[in-house]
Write a protein that holds these residues in place. Structure first.
Motif, PDB file in Angstrom:
ATOM      1  N   SER A   1       0.866  -1.189   0.000  1.00 15.15           N
ATOM      2  CA  SER A   1       0.000   0.000   0.000  1.00 15.15           C
ATOM      3  C   SER A   1       0.890   1.222   0.000  1.00 15.15           C
ATOM      4  CB  SER A   1      -0.893   0.020   1.240  1.00 15.15           C
ATOM      5  OG  SER A   1      -1.795  -1.058   1.229  1.00 15.15           O
TER       6      SER A   1
ATOM      7  N   SER B   1      -2.164   1.053  -4.274  1.00 18.00           N
ATOM      8  CA  SER B   1      -1.727  -0.272  -3.843  1.00 18.00           C
ATOM      9  C   SER B   1      -1.196  -1.032  -5.045  1.00 18.00           C
ATOM     10  CB  SER B   1      -2.875  -1.034  -3.190  1.00 18.00           C
ATOM     11  OG  SER B   1      -3.897  -1.272  -4.150  1.00 18.00           O
TER      12      SER B   1
ATOM     13  N   VAL C   1      -4.088   5.828   2.605  1.00 21.53           N
ATOM     14  CA  VAL C   1      -3.731   4.998   1.455  1.00 21.53           C
ATOM     15  C   VAL C   1      -4.118   5.721   0.166  1.00 21.53           C
ATOM     16  CG1 VAL C   1      -4.150   2.801   0.284  1.00 21.53           C
ATOM     17  CG2 VAL C   1      -3.996   2.869   2.780  1.00 21.53           C
TER      18      VAL C   1
END
Length: 73
Positions: free
Chosen positions: A52, A63, A60
């Motif tokens: 991530s 990813s 985040v």
């Protein structure tokens, strides 16, 4: 390839036998053991790595997932 404990064990036995037969110094023994362990570890396949990506506030923002097989270097 999968790691092989029997191959590592044989490499270590060979190093110890060579050390005994040739009266190696502790440095020579350490180098032979390090080489055997290094060869063992670098023989591993790496698969299924997921990561991530986060911004500075730890949110985040992306990813990724590995496809295929990688090798340690």
């Amino acid at each position: 390839m999968a790691l092989s404990k029997p191959q590592l064990a044989q490499a270590l036995k060979t190093a110890f036998q060579s050390a005994k037969d040739n009266a190696w110094s502790t440095d020579q023994v350490a180098d032979a053991l390090a080489d055997a362990i290094n060869t063992f570890v670098l023989g591993a396949d790496v698969a299924g790595v997921t990561v991530s990506v986060v911004n500075p506030t730890n949110v985040v923002i992306g990813s990724g997932t590995q496809t295929g097989t990688g090798k340690l270097q």
